[in-house]
Motif scaffolding. Structure first.
Motif, PDB file in Angstrom:
ATOM      1  N   LEU A 192       0.824  -1.319   0.015  1.00  0.00           N
ATOM      2  CA  LEU A 192       0.191   0.021   0.031  1.00  0.00           C
ATOM      3  C   LEU A 192       0.638   1.272   0.173  1.00  0.00           C
ATOM      4  O   LEU A 192       0.447   2.398   0.357  1.00  0.00           O
ATOM      5  N   SER A 193       2.141   1.050  -0.443  1.00  0.00           N
ATOM      6  CA  SER A 193       2.951   2.111  -0.454  1.00  0.00           C
ATOM      7  C   SER A 193       2.625   3.320  -1.712  1.00  0.00           C
ATOM      8  O   SER A 193       3.237   4.358  -1.722  1.00  0.00           O
ATOM      9  N   LEU A 197       1.104  -0.784  -5.713  1.00  0.00           N
ATOM     10  CA  LEU A 197       1.221  -1.713  -4.647  1.00  0.00           C
ATOM     11  C   LEU A 197      -0.186  -1.731  -3.837  1.00  0.00           C
ATOM     12  O   LEU A 197       0.007  -1.949  -2.725  1.00  0.00           O
ATOM     13  N   THR A 198      -1.211  -1.474  -4.378  1.00  0.00           N
ATOM     14  CA  THR A 198      -2.333  -1.306  -3.827  1.00  0.00           C
ATOM     15  C   THR A 198      -3.279  -2.561  -4.355  1.00  0.00           C
ATOM     16  O   THR A 198      -3.356  -2.769  -5.567  1.00  0.00           O
ATOM     17  N   PRO A 199      -3.625  -3.733  -3.401  1.00  0.00           N
ATOM     18  CA  PRO A 199      -4.269  -5.016  -4.262  1.00  0.00           C
ATOM     19  C   PRO A 199      -5.452  -4.484  -4.996  1.00  0.00           C
ATOM     20  O   PRO A 199      -6.443  -3.471  -4.589  1.00  0.00           O
ATOM     21  N   ALA A 251      -4.933   0.884   5.014  1.00  0.00           N
ATOM     22  CA  ALA A 251      -5.858   1.037   4.239  1.00  0.00           C
ATOM     23  C   ALA A 251      -6.776   2.407   4.257  1.00  0.00           C
ATOM     24  O   ALA A 251      -7.006   3.159   3.022  1.00  0.00           O
ATOM     25  N   PRO A 252      -7.214   2.873   5.076  1.00  0.00           N
ATOM     26  CA  PRO A 252      -8.047   4.088   5.295  1.00  0.00           C
ATOM     27  C   PRO A 252      -7.305   5.130   4.814  1.00  0.00           C
ATOM     28  O   PRO A 252      -7.653   6.148   3.915  1.00  0.00           O
ATOM     29  N   TYR A 255      -6.208   4.266   0.435  1.00  0.00           N
ATOM     30  CA  TYR A 255      -7.390   4.368  -0.369  1.00  0.00           C
ATOM     31  C   TYR A 255      -7.617   5.918  -0.451  1.00  0.00           C
ATOM     32  O   TYR A 255      -8.285   6.241  -1.537  1.00  0.00           O
ATOM     33  N   ARG A 256      -7.588   6.598   0.738  1.00  0.00           N
ATOM     34  CA  ARG A 256      -8.046   8.104   0.537  1.00  0.00           C
ATOM     35  C   ARG A 256      -7.051   8.558  -0.595  1.00  0.00           C
ATOM     36  O   ARG A 256      -7.591   9.429  -1.316  1.00  0.00           O
ATOM     37  N   ARG A 257      -5.868   8.406  -0.457  1.00  0.00           N
ATOM     38  CA  ARG A 257      -4.967   8.853  -1.337  1.00  0.00           C
ATOM     39  C   ARG A 257      -5.290   8.375  -2.776  1.00  0.00           C
ATOM     40  O   ARG A 257      -5.364   9.335  -3.744  1.00  0.00           O
ATOM     41  N   ASN A 258      -5.549   7.244  -3.102  1.00  0.00           N
ATOM     42  CA  ASN A 258      -5.940   6.920  -4.344  1.00  0.00           C
ATOM     43  C   ASN A 258      -7.245   7.471  -4.691  1.00  0.00           C
ATOM     44  O   ASN A 258      -7.661   7.822  -6.007  1.00  0.00           O
TER      45      ASN A 258
END
Lengths: 453, 740
Positions: A192-193, A197-199, A251-252, A255-258
């Motif tokens: 998640l970096s 690299l986010t599943p 994750a919080p 995913y916010r970044r995403n």
């Protein structure tokens, strides 16, 4: 076995490979039968495998033999049936490791290529023996290569062919060991970096389903492995717990970044779904932790084996602290951002507390305070770091620790209460008052949520 | 700063989250529990989340934890009582099913403990018993410890709660649930006396259950004449039955007689009763008891008393079952459930003397009757001796045949067989003093004298035995009890017919005793209450006529359907029987002879032979006076015969058949007579114009006779039932007075 090389040379690539596999099978059968411990495959054989199956150039002068795509597919099919038909586990394992154990030479590249294709095919057609062998391979191989293999499967099943997820989904029933290792590899891969690299959501959904169906799945490798105690450092963790904890906590924020990025790009649909998935996953992880006391006791490892390493937790908290600082800088105005940060911290606190209580994490609260010192304030984290208040108002109900016996044991065992983890005296931490946002941990200071009297 | 505040914070947080993110809420609670494992509220909150989500396994797991860790929490007990209530109930709703499933996930030992503790906290006897029963059913090993106590508690509750009937909730639990568990548990040592007590408790319950009357709130409308059910309420209503304190479903007892037989089998095995262990059915059981009875006198001491109680218990059950089966066929409306089954094709049936031989020759009859009286005495003398099964062999009470219209009672064979078995078992119970004493104890305990249905059987039995005097006193009592109640009166007149049942039987008994006047009074009472059926009903009697192949001995019985189409013919036959002997005595009794002639019209030409005998008697007398002749004789054959009698060829018999004749001679003055006279004279005058002129005072009378004859001929098509019914109603006083 080296003498068959001459007979293999004139053959075409496919029949040579086929022939070699045939001889390899016989050779290893004999080897296992001979009872020599450990059964060692000689270097000549390994060379033959590299030359005729992996087609690594033996030397610069030799002509490069290459298979066509069709030939390769035929070879994979032959290999599949070879493993399927071999009934003896030991033989199968040895053939597999002869073919795919990394040798640290230039053949390793083509070895990984072929392995990726074979395992992917085994998943597609449900070849359990190959998956079982691959599970063992995962255990013995350097993490970097494990992650590569996992990447192949994720690419094949989650990215390349949309909708082929269900095929991969079935591996948890076909080979729970393989599945468990796959999860470990995937959680190592996706840290998640970054966005890459986010599943993928499809993968995440699959993993959540697997673990919800059977939380013990993540412990399969651990349960089936006679613990040598000193696992090679470069290997994958024995359980995916560390990786999963990291996922849920980060994750919080990730995913916010995403989401922000997606928003700028236009469409946003998947992110809305990830929240509940991680919430469920987090709960499953905590439930797995709750299973551990019994399992560890049964193995005589209760309090002796840290399934969650303190240093990886430390890495996680500093990572988290950094992320929070970043988001803090960027999103001062957003109320959502604060809630998400708190969610991440809540999860961290929960994971730390439950892991510690279940003795998956072996450390004192003092240790925790040290590694969490840079984190902003969170009520639950504060509570976890200070530990429970030791006197209990209700004198009629004796305090019960979460001992391995409470869960499934008969009533009588309650007479033998294990002593509570000793409460670490509260000491002020050097780093605790350095920054405005950090954990304001001070002795005797009441928590904000505790109304003062 | 307190732990409690921490816990409250954690639980509050979970509660806030549970609706939008239940996983997060659970994560909070898991964390909370590891922080404060001894806090009840945290675990309860976890349980509530799982329970509300109806997650059986996890809720069960948490309940288990709470039960173990917080055994003193009232909330836990409230929860457990909700669950045990669901276990006891037969509710099929989703939540109840979930709660039952939840209980099933618990380990047996915990279930056991939970039930025991829940039982302890119950104050209501019934609930407590139901709870304990759950325990016993699940954990057979607990039967040894709690079984008998539970049974005794229930039996005590029956006494302390002053229940009126053995069919009550306590007894139902005891008999249907507790008793099988206790009896079938071979680890328990039960004294014989206890088992005998229990089997009698069970029998009393089952008998009470099968013979229970229709629910008072449901109006049972029986059907007369086998017609279709018109009331829509019957089919639904009469099956509903609820034992006070139980649900409708648990008030149902399936196959009561079979369950009773099961208990007999178990008790038999446990008490080491003589004979075959497995009693397959009641017939086998009876067979065995009869065999056992044979060598009862040869036994002594304890063996004898054990054998005695075996015989008495088994025989009593056979008696009550057979009697019940008989009465439920004969008087179905007495019973709930049975009423529907039988009401479809038959109403009540009355056991009466068979009178189909009433048209036979008087002399034959007279001889048979004398003979029968002798036999009856003989039989009464040896009433208590057992005899072989040969029906034909002995006198009246043994060999009496019971006729029944097989088309109208399809189950006639079973009914008669039940009646026979019941009689035989009764005889058996009274064949030894020891048996009789024991049996009377049972009857006293059960208050059988208050069972109307059993009294009906007993009455029929003593009628069968020819003990008419005893039967009459029993019938008088029953008639008093069985007065038709205003509410029960149905449009079809069924209730009144049932009331007539006793009267008809009384009439039949008086007749059998030779008390003709009494018999006549009773039967005229009955006829007075009947509505004459329409004409086309003679067919069933043709059937009876056809079956009459062998000569009747005059002591047979008949099961008569209690419908006006069957009762009225029977009454007419009975009346004929009453007057027949008087009419044909050597002394002259024109009134009786006239009645006989009127009555012989019915079922014509069955009575042709008797009619000719009557004519012969009239010829011998040379004259005949019967003023009702033209009111009630419409039979063309008879009219012709009488017309002929007046002719010179017929013997110029002096016939005084016109009412006014008698009136003119005997009583010329009353206003009515004058009116009639003038009416008839007018008729004569009109006749004169058409017919040959005759002379003399008697000529007018002759013309009247002719006129009356002609008028009668035109009445031939009249409903004979109406004519004869009118005869019975209008001439009631004369008819009764003409009997001594």
């Amino acid at each position: 076995m080296g003498d068959i090389r001459q007979s293999l040379l004139p053959r075409d690539v496919l029949s040579a490979a086929k022939e070699l596999l045939y001889h390899l099978d016989i050779y290893i059968c004999n080897l296992v039968q001979s009872g020599r411990q450990p059964p060692l495959v000689d270097s000549k054989t390994l060379e033959l495998v590299e030359e005729f199956i992996l087609h690594a150039p033996k030397d610069r002068n030799a002509p490069v033999r290459k298979m066509s795509a069709l030939q390769e597919l035929q070879l994979l099919e032959i290999m599949c049936s070879c493993f399927q038909e071999q009934s003896r586990d030991a033989v199968r394992q040895l053939i597999f490791s002869t073919l795919f154990n990394l040798q640290g030479n230039q053949a390793d590249e083509s070895r990984m290529m072929l392995l990726g294709k074979l395992v992917s095919m085994a998943v597609a057609v449900g070849r359990v023996p190959i998956l079982e062998c691959a599970a063992t391979w995962f255990q013995r191989t350097h993490g970097v290569y494990c992650v590569r293999l996992a990447q192949v499967l994720v690419d094949d099943y989650c990215s390349m062919v949309p909708g082929s997820g269900p095929t991969l989904h079935n591996i948890h029933s076909m080979s729970p060991r393989f599945c468990c290792q796959f999860i470990t590899a995937v959680t190592t891969l996706y840290d998640l970096s970054s966005e890459e690299l986010t599943p993928p959501l499809e993968l995440l959904q699959m993993i959540v389903l697997w673990i919800q169906e059977d939380p013990r799945l993540v412990l399969i490798t651990f349960l089936n492995t006679p613990l040598s105690g000193n696992q090679p450092l470069s290997c994958l963790d024995v359980t995916p717990l560390g990786g999963l904890v990291r996922w849920c906590i980060k994750a919080p924020l990730a995913y916010r970044r995403n989401e922000k990025q997606v928003r700028t790009n236009g469409s946003s649909e998947s992110e809305t779904d990830a929240g509940p998935l991680f919430s469920a996953l987090h709960l499953s992880v905590l439930q797995v932790f709750m299973l551990l006391p019994n399992i560890l006791s049964e193995k005589g490892l209760y309090g002796h084996l840290a399934l969650l390493q303190l240093d990886s937790v430390a890495a996680l908290t500093s990572d988290l602290a950094r992320l929070l600082e970043q988001t803090d800088e960027h999103t001062h105005t957003c109320a959502d951002a604060h809630a998400l940060s708190q969610l991440a911290l809540d999860r961290l606190a929960q994971a730390l507390q439950v892991a510690m209580a279940s003795r998956a994490l072996l450390c004192s609260r003092e240790d925790l305070r040290a590694i969490c010192s840079r984190l902003p304030h969170n009520n639950l984290l504060q509570l976890v770091l200070s530990g429970p208040v030791m006197y209990y108002n209700n004198i009629h109900t004796p305090p019960l620790a979460y001992s391995p016996h409470t869960a499934h044991s008969p009533i009588a065992s309650h007479t033998t209460l294990p002593t509570l983890p000793t409460h670490t005296p509260l000491v002020s931490h050097p780093a605790s008052h350095t920054q405005y946002h950090t954990q304001p941990f001070m002795t005797g200071v009441q928590f904000p949520f505790r109304p003062s009297h | 700063m307190s732990a409690q505040k921490d816990c409250e914070f954690l639980v509050k947080k979970a509660r806030e989250l549970v609706s939008e993110d239940p996983c997060a809420a659970k994560a909070w609670l898991i964390t909370a529990r590891t922080l404060y494992p001894a806090d009840f509220n945290i675990q309860y909150e976890m349980y509530i989340i799982e329970r509300n989500a109806e997650k059986t396994a996890s809720a069960g797991r948490l309940l288990y934890d709470m039960f173990i860790n917080f055994p003193d929490q009232p909330i836990v007990w409230r929860e457990i009582s909700v669950i045990t209530a669901a276990l006891r109930s037969d509710s099929q709703d989703k939540h109840a099913q979930f709660l039952r499933g939840l209980f099933e996930t618990l380990p047996g030992r915990v279930q056991c403990e939970m039930l025991l503790k829940a039982t302890e906290q119950c104050f209501n006897t019934l609930e407590k018993a139901e709870m304990l029963l759950l325990l016993l059913k699940r954990f057979p090993e607990s039967v040894v410890q709690h079984g008998v106590n539970l049974g005794e508690t229930l039996l005590e509750a029956e006494v302390s709660e002053n229940v009126e009937t053995p069919v009550n909730c306590f007894r139902k639990l005891f008999v249907c649930d507790v008793l099988p568990l206790v009896m079938n548990n071979m680890d328990m040592r039960l004294p014989t006396s206890l088992m005998q007590k229990y089997i009698l408790k069970a029998a009393e319950f089952y008998i009470g259950y099968v013979s229970r009357g229709p629910s008072p709130d449901v109006q049972i409308q029986g059907t007369q004449d086998g017609g279709t059910l018109k009331s829509p309420g019957v089919s639904r209503g009469s099956q509903r039955y609820v034992i006070d304190g139980l649900s409708e479903k648990s008030s149902v007892v399936a196959e009561p007689w079979e369950r009773l037989l099961d208990i007999v089998t178990v008790v038999g095995a446990r008490c080491e009763w003589q004979g075959d262990k497995g009693q397959r059915n009641y017939v086998d059981l009876f067979q065995r008891v009869k065999e056992l009875c044979r060598y009862l006198p040869s036994l002594e001491g304890e063996t004898r008393s054990r054998c005695c109680s075996q015989v008495v218990i088994c025989t009593a059950l056979i008696l009550f079952r057979s009697a019940f089966l008989y009465v439920s066929a004969v008087q179905p409306s007495l019973f709930q459930g049975q009423s529907l089954l039988h009401a479809m094709n038959s109403g009540p049936w009355i056991l009466v003397e068979d009178l189909s031989s009433v048209y036979s020759d008087v002399d034959v009859e007279r001889a048979a009757l004398k003979h029968a009286h002798k036999k009856r005495k003989l039989v009464d003398g040896r009433e208590k001796t057992m005899s072989s099964d040969d029906e034909e062999g002995l006198g009246k009470s043994r060999g009496r045949h019971i006729f029944v219209n097989k088309a109208e009672m399809p189950s006639w064979a079973e009914t008669l067989e039940s009646f026979r078995t019941a009689r035989e078992s009764w005889d058996l119970l009274y064949s030894h003093d020891g048996l009789e004493t024991e049996f009377k104890k049972i009857c006293a305990a059960w208050k059988t004298e208050s069972w109307l249905w059993f009294r009906i059987f007993l009455t029929d039995m003593i009628i069968y035995q020819g003990q008419y005097r005893k039967a009459l006193s029993s019938l008088h009592q029953m008639a008093a009890v069985h007065q038709p109640q205003p509410g029960q009166q149905s449009p079809s007149g069924q209730a009144s017919l049932e009331h007539h049942r006793a009267l008809i039987q009384q009439a039949s008994c008086h007749y059998a005793l030779g008390e003709y006047r009494m018999a006549c009074e009773k039967l005229l009472d009955v006829v007075g209450g009947l509505v004459p059926p329409s004409q086309d009903l003679n067919r069933s009697h043709e059937d009876q006529g056809r079956t009459k192949t062998r000569p009747r001995r005059g002591n047979d019985l008949r099961l008569l359907p209690c419908t006006s189409r069957a009762v009225l013919p029977f009454c007419l036959q009975l009346m004929l029987a009453l007057f027949k002997l008087r009419a044909f005595t050597d002394s002259r009794d024109d009134l009786s002879l006239g009645h006989v002639v009127v009555l012989l019209q019915f079922d014509w030409p069955q009575g042709e032979m008797l009619f000719l005998k009557a004519v012969e008697k009239i010829c011998q007398q040379g004259s005949f006076q019967y003023e009702n002749f033209f009111n009630y004789v419409t039979n063309i054959d008879m009219l012709e015969e009488f017309a002929y009698l007046r002719t010179p060829e017929g013997g110029r018999i002096q016939l005084e058949l016109l009412p006014n004749q008698g009136m003119l001679i005997k009583n010329p003055s009353p206003a009515l007579g004058v009116e009639l006279n003038t009416l008839l004279l007018q008729g004569v005058q009109t006749m004169d114009r058409h017919h040959t002129v005759t002379r003399g005072i008697t000529k007018g009378v002759k013309e009247d006779f002719r006129l009356a004859m002609e008028r009668q001929v035109s009445r031939c098509g009249e409903n004979l039932f109406s004519v004869l019914h009118r005869f019975c109603v209008n001439e009631k006083i004369i008819i009764i007075q003409s009997l001594p």
